[in-house]
Design an enzyme around this catalytic site. Structure first.
Site, PDB file in Angstrom:
ATOM      1  N   SER A 101       0.839  -1.196   0.000  1.00 23.04           N
ATOM      2  CA  SER A 101       0.000   0.000   0.000  1.00 23.04           C
ATOM      3  C   SER A 101       0.873   1.244   0.000  1.00 23.04           C
ATOM      4  O   SER A 101       1.987   1.229   0.541  1.00 23.04           O
ATOM      5  CB  SER A 101      -0.874  -0.003   1.260  1.00 23.04           C
ATOM      6  N   TYR A 136      -0.598  -0.577  10.004  1.00 20.63           N
ATOM      7  CA  TYR A 136      -0.863  -1.031   8.623  1.00 20.63           C
ATOM      8  C   TYR A 136       0.369  -0.793   7.733  1.00 20.63           C
ATOM      9  O   TYR A 136       0.765  -1.663   6.946  1.00 20.63           O
ATOM     10  CB  TYR A 136      -2.069  -0.231   8.134  1.00 20.63           C
ATOM     11  N   LYS A 142       2.524  -3.465   5.616  1.00 19.66           N
ATOM     12  CA  LYS A 142       2.559  -3.356   4.156  1.00 19.66           C
ATOM     13  C   LYS A 142       3.978  -3.209   3.625  1.00 19.66           C
ATOM     14  O   LYS A 142       4.256  -3.562   2.481  1.00 19.66           O
ATOM     15  CB  LYS A 142       1.676  -2.187   3.698  1.00 19.66           C
TER      16      LYS A 142
END
Ligand code: NAD
Length: 304
Positions: free
Chosen positions: A152, A165, A169
């Site tokens: 991401s 996150y 990622k």
């Protein structure tokens, strides 16, 4: 030339909706037999239901394709191993793995809990590791495998409230970089997708017009290319709204400093040269950095 997947078996995790559903439908439409994995929980990972995965299977079957539903939690290795066994029992091989399942627990770092941080790592990073590990020996034995990890822009570039996150990622990129090397001689190619799409994950975070342009279907061609016979390897392909680009980690040429300047003051004094972008490049392996530094040191010290 049409790219097809006839005879290939694919596993797509988190394929009950959003990007995973779009990837799975497209793979099936082009001839792949697909395991539709989905835990069926909420955006934050709570709960679970088999309905979404079964609905995608029904959609594929209605269009004349072949698919099976699977409800494994990708964060549990025993469930992942059982999922891969299900594919082997049904079809005897696994050619393609699309690691797509994911959740969000957004909070600024100061306010976020360690439980949330661990859960996000468990699903995105370890979930990707478990699924990849479970298919690895099968792909090695077949001497064929195409694996996609989903990264991401939050991991590549940062995003407020997404330290958990973003860590996960970027972690999958680290795994990809090494597995691209280890898999090469077995014709296993691993690449990363950096998508941006209007799904329940991004609902309410962007204007409606942007949400409408960023359909999952505009991202899926990037995955289809990354899992094709003639795919690249170790590539981060960004995709959204019909736009495609490659993201790279680059290193500046930098410079060697004589011993007297190997100090914080020396680094400050040469900061412009150290950060100069002329000659910066993406390195293909960790040892290339060591080789570059040793070459500069040897030149600086006059060592032949
Ligand atoms: P989504 O919420 O629509 O779909 C994710 C799916 O994963 C859901 O169906 C969910 O049930 C499933 N899932 C969650 N945890 C699971 C688990 N432990 N085991 C199995 N399945 C599980 O989200 P999306 O936007 O389609 O995201 C797909 C992937 O793309 C995710 O990895 C996400 O982080 C990544 N991504 C999305 C965007 C975006 O703009 N939408 C941007 C960057 C990265």
């Amino acid at each position: 030339m049409t790219i097809r997947y006839d005879g290939k078996v694919a596993i797509v995790t988190g394929a009950g909706q959003g990007l995973g559903r779009s990837h799975a439908l497209a793979l099936a439409a082009r001839g792949a037999r697909v395991v539709i994995n989905d835990l069926g929980g909420a955006k934050d990972g709570t709960g679970g239901s088999s309905e979404a995965a079964q609905a995608v299977v029904a959609e594929i079957e209605a269009a004349g394709g072949e698919a099976i539903a699977n409800g494994a939690n990708v964060a549990k290795f025993d469930e992942v191993e059982a999922m891969v066994q299900q594919a082997m029992d049904a079809w005897g091989r696994v050619d393609i793995l699309v690691n797509n399942a994911g959740i969000l627990r957004d909070k600024s770092f100061g306010k976020g809990s360690m439980e949330d941080f661990r859960l996000v790592l468990d699903v995105h990073l370890l979930g990707t590791v478990y699924c990849t590990k479970a298919v690895w020996d099968i792909m090695k034995a077949q001497e064929y495998g195409r694996i996609v990890v989903t990264t991401s822009s939050s991991g590549l570039y940062g995003n407020f409230g997404q330290a958990n996150y973003g860590s996960a990622k970027m972690g999958v990129i680290g795994m990809m970089n090494t597995l691209a090397q280890e898999g090469a001689k077995y014709n296993i190619r691993i690449n990363a997708l950096a998508p941006t799409a209007g799904t329940r994950m991004t609902e309410g975070l962007m204007p409606e017009k942007a949400f409408e342009l960023l359909t999952p279907e505009t991202v899926t061609p990037a995955v289809l290319y990354l899992v094709s016979e003639d795919s690249p390897a170790r590539t981060i392909l960004a995709a959204g709204a019909g736009s495609y680009a490659v993201a790279k980690i680059v290193e500046t040429e930098g410079r060697w400093l004589p011993e007297a300047e190997q100090t914080p003051e020396g680094i400050a004094a040469h900061w412009d040269e150290i950060t100069a972008t002329a000659g910066e490049r993406a390195l293909n392996a960790g040892f290339e950095q060591t080789a570059k530094m040793l070459t500069q040191a040897a030149e600086g010290l006059g060592i032949k």
